[in-house]
Design a protein around this motif. Structure first.
Motif, PDB file in Angstrom:
ATOM      1  N   ARG A  86      -3.094 -14.432  99.747  1.00 42.98           N
ATOM      2  CA  ARG A  86      -2.303 -15.422  99.140  1.00 42.98           C
ATOM      3  C   ARG A  86      -2.724 -16.679  99.370  1.00 42.98           C
ATOM      4  O   ARG A  86      -2.770 -17.631  98.626  1.00 42.98           O
ATOM      5  CB  ARG A  86      -0.773 -15.212  99.595  1.00 42.98           C
ATOM      6  N   THR A  87      -3.099 -16.984 100.826  1.00 43.99           N
ATOM      7  CA  THR A  87      -3.717 -18.240 101.191  1.00 43.99           C
ATOM      8  C   THR A  87      -4.811 -18.371 100.497  1.00 43.99           C
ATOM      9  O   THR A  87      -5.224 -19.768 100.108  1.00 43.99           O
ATOM     10  CB  THR A  87      -3.542 -18.410 102.859  1.00 43.99           C
ATOM     11  N   ALA A  88      -5.827 -17.688 101.029  1.00 47.38           N
ATOM     12  CA  ALA A  88      -7.129 -17.913 100.092  1.00 47.38           C
ATOM     13  C   ALA A  88      -6.998 -18.012  98.596  1.00 47.38           C
ATOM     14  O   ALA A  88      -7.890 -18.816  98.095  1.00 47.38           O
ATOM     15  CB  ALA A  88      -8.061 -16.713 100.231  1.00 47.38           C
ATOM     16  N   THR A  89      -6.268 -17.320  97.810  1.00 45.48           N
ATOM     17  CA  THR A  89      -6.112 -17.650  96.353  1.00 45.48           C
ATOM     18  C   THR A  89      -5.442 -18.850  96.030  1.00 45.48           C
ATOM     19  O   THR A  89      -6.068 -19.519  95.448  1.00 45.48           O
ATOM     20  CB  THR A  89      -5.023 -16.457  95.833  1.00 45.48           C
ATOM     21  N   ARG A  90      -4.427 -19.367  96.741  1.00 44.07           N
ATOM     22  CA  ARG A  90      -3.961 -20.885  96.640  1.00 44.07           C
ATOM     23  C   ARG A  90      -4.893 -21.742  96.808  1.00 44.07           C
ATOM     24  O   ARG A  90      -5.317 -22.708  96.111  1.00 44.07           O
ATOM     25  CB  ARG A  90      -2.592 -20.720  97.539  1.00 44.07           C
ATOM     26  N   GLU A  91      -5.652 -21.520  98.065  1.00 52.22           N
ATOM     27  CA  GLU A  91      -6.627 -22.657  98.297  1.00 52.22           C
ATOM     28  C   GLU A  91      -7.714 -22.743  97.232  1.00 52.22           C
ATOM     29  O   GLU A  91      -8.527 -23.810  97.065  1.00 52.22           O
ATOM     30  CB  GLU A  91      -7.369 -22.324  99.707  1.00 52.22           C
ATOM     31  N   ALA A  92      -8.146 -21.471  96.815  1.00 52.01           N
ATOM     32  CA  ALA A  92      -9.456 -21.313  95.739  1.00 52.01           C
ATOM     33  C   ALA A  92      -9.103 -21.836  94.547  1.00 52.01           C
ATOM     34  O   ALA A  92      -9.692 -22.267  93.665  1.00 52.01           O
ATOM     35  CB  ALA A  92      -9.903 -19.927  95.838  1.00 52.01           C
ATOM     36  N   LEU A  93      -7.721 -21.231  94.183  1.00 52.18           N
ATOM     37  CA  LEU A  93      -7.319 -21.776  92.703  1.00 52.18           C
ATOM     38  C   LEU A  93      -6.198 -22.525  92.374  1.00 52.18           C
ATOM     39  O   LEU A  93      -5.755 -22.703  91.189  1.00 52.18           O
ATOM     40  CB  LEU A  93      -6.679 -20.341  92.023  1.00 52.18           C
ATOM     41  N   GLY A  94      -5.533 -23.055  93.479  1.00 49.88           N
ATOM     42  CA  GLY A  94      -4.259 -23.677  93.273  1.00 49.88           C
ATOM     43  C   GLY A  94      -3.096 -23.027  93.364  1.00 49.88           C
ATOM     44  O   GLY A  94      -3.049 -21.659  93.355  1.00 49.88           O
ATOM     45  N   PRO A  95      -1.865 -23.645  93.610  1.00 55.28           N
ATOM     46  CA  PRO A  95      -0.644 -22.925  93.850  1.00 55.28           C
ATOM     47  C   PRO A  95      -0.403 -22.270  92.376  1.00 55.28           C
ATOM     48  O   PRO A  95      -0.600 -22.584  91.397  1.00 55.28           O
ATOM     49  CB  PRO A  95       0.361 -23.961  94.214  1.00 55.28           C
ATOM     50  N   ARG A  96       0.496 -21.057  92.674  1.00 58.40           N
ATOM     51  CA  ARG A  96       0.953 -20.370  91.507  1.00 58.40           C
ATOM     52  C   ARG A  96       2.452 -20.132  91.707  1.00 58.40           C
ATOM     53  O   ARG A  96       3.068 -20.228  92.587  1.00 58.40           O
ATOM     54  CB  ARG A  96       0.343 -18.820  91.254  1.00 58.40           C
ATOM     55  N   LYS A  97       3.042 -20.325  90.296  1.00 57.09           N
ATOM     56  CA  LYS A  97       4.470 -20.020  90.367  1.00 57.09           C
ATOM     57  C   LYS A  97       4.923 -18.714  90.635  1.00 57.09           C
ATOM     58  O   LYS A  97       4.268 -17.825  90.246  1.00 57.09           O
ATOM     59  CB  LYS A  97       5.226 -20.537  88.905  1.00 57.09           C
ATOM     60  N   GLU A  98       6.000 -18.593  91.380  1.00 56.74           N
ATOM     61  CA  GLU A  98       6.537 -17.014  91.693  1.00 56.74           C
ATOM     62  C   GLU A  98       6.999 -16.635  90.080  1.00 56.74           C
ATOM     63  O   GLU A  98       7.518 -17.231  89.490  1.00 56.74           O
ATOM     64  CB  GLU A  98       7.789 -16.980  92.278  1.00 56.74           C
ATOM     65  N   ALA A  99       6.826 -15.370  90.091  1.00 53.67           N
ATOM     66  CA  ALA A  99       6.995 -14.573  88.631  1.00 53.67           C
ATOM     67  C   ALA A  99       8.589 -14.342  88.875  1.00 53.67           C
ATOM     68  O   ALA A  99       9.140 -13.937  89.947  1.00 53.67           O
ATOM     69  CB  ALA A  99       6.314 -13.228  88.732  1.00 53.67           C
ATOM     70  N   GLY A 100       9.436 -14.596  87.938  1.00 51.26           N
ATOM     71  CA  GLY A 100      10.836 -14.287  87.687  1.00 51.26           C
ATOM     72  C   GLY A 100      10.948 -12.819  88.072  1.00 51.26           C
ATOM     73  O   GLY A 100      10.372 -11.955  87.479  1.00 51.26           O
ATOM     74  N   ARG A 101      12.075 -12.349  88.630  1.00 53.05           N
ATOM     75  CA  ARG A 101      12.373 -10.902  88.917  1.00 53.05           C
ATOM     76  C   ARG A 101      13.856 -10.670  88.294  1.00 53.05           C
ATOM     77  O   ARG A 101      14.652 -11.233  87.880  1.00 53.05           O
ATOM     78  CB  ARG A 101      12.473 -10.708  90.522  1.00 53.05           C
ATOM     79  N   PHE A 140     -15.568 -15.186  96.181  1.00 54.23           N
ATOM     80  CA  PHE A 140     -15.336 -16.348  96.720  1.00 54.23           C
ATOM     81  C   PHE A 140     -13.977 -16.443  97.211  1.00 54.23           C
ATOM     82  O   PHE A 140     -13.506 -17.467  98.042  1.00 54.23           O
ATOM     83  CB  PHE A 140     -15.531 -17.465  95.582  1.00 54.23           C
ATOM     84  N   ILE A 141     -12.975 -15.646  96.853  1.00 53.88           N
ATOM     85  CA  ILE A 141     -11.876 -15.529  97.644  1.00 53.88           C
ATOM     86  C   ILE A 141     -11.668 -14.797  98.830  1.00 53.88           C
ATOM     87  O   ILE A 141     -11.206 -14.951  99.895  1.00 53.88           O
ATOM     88  CB  ILE A 141     -10.688 -14.963  96.747  1.00 53.88           C
ATOM     89  N   GLY A 142     -12.550 -13.483  98.589  1.00 46.07           N
ATOM     90  CA  GLY A 142     -12.590 -12.798  99.825  1.00 46.07           C
ATOM     91  C   GLY A 142     -13.046 -13.407 101.157  1.00 46.07           C
ATOM     92  O   GLY A 142     -12.822 -13.070 101.896  1.00 46.07           O
ATOM     93  N   LYS A 143     -14.233 -14.029 100.933  1.00 40.03           N
ATOM     94  CA  LYS A 143     -14.929 -14.705 102.074  1.00 40.03           C
ATOM     95  C   LYS A 143     -13.967 -15.580 102.708  1.00 40.03           C
ATOM     96  O   LYS A 143     -13.574 -15.569 104.121  1.00 40.03           O
ATOM     97  CB  LYS A 143     -16.168 -15.456 101.839  1.00 40.03           C
ATOM     98  N   GLN A 144     -12.993 -16.218 102.231  1.00 40.40           N
ATOM     99  CA  GLN A 144     -12.102 -17.133 102.694  1.00 40.40           C
ATOM    100  C   GLN A 144     -11.012 -16.166 103.247  1.00 40.40           C
ATOM    101  O   GLN A 144     -10.638 -16.633 104.586  1.00 40.40           O
ATOM    102  CB  GLN A 144     -11.244 -17.837 101.552  1.00 40.40           C
TER     103      GLN A 144
END
Length: 138
Positions: free
Chosen positions: A123-138, A33-37
């Protein structure tokens, strides 16, 4: 017309084979579902893509180690399979049917996908499929 040989040997015959990742390529395992996007976002520049309908995933082939610096916390459900993994690879020309097949056909002149382009599409496909994610702290 001269064609270059691949640095690996895809299966011949009528059955997929398990082949080692981490030598000629690493495999990026993406839920369908993410890969097709992502495939739609990449378009023509994509390299070969394997579809495993039994597992519901697509695999992109990238150069070994090319995803070593990817922040996987932004890509849930996506995995990069390298030297310790084997994936089921269909024979050249297997593009239809009920089993493992080439979603994007293997081409001897371009079988790897550019890792930067793939990462951006994922990144774009994941954001569109699952919503935005927070950047991990480095």
């Amino acid at each position: 017309m001269t064609t270059r040989a691949l640095p690996w040997t895809p299966p011949t015959g009528r059955s997929p084979q398990l082949q080692p990742a981490g030598k000629a390529w690493d495999a990026v395992r993406v839920p369908r579902f993410i890969g097709k996007q992502a495939l739609g976002l990449l378009g023509e520049p994509t390299g070969a893509v394997i579809e495993n309908p039994f597992d519901g995933v697509l695999y992109w082939l990238i150069a070994p180690g090319a995803a070593a610096d990817w922040d996987m916390s932004l890509l849930p459900s996506i995995q990069v399979w390298g030297a310790t993994a084997y994936i089921e690879v269909p024979p050249v020309g297997f593009e239809t049917g009920p089993g493992v097949r080439w979603r994007v056909p293997l081409r001897y002149d371009r079988y790897l996908t550019d890792p930067a382009a793939l990462l951006a599409a994922l990144r774009t496909a994941t954001r569109e499929a699952l919503g935005p994610r927070k950047e991990a702290g480095r």
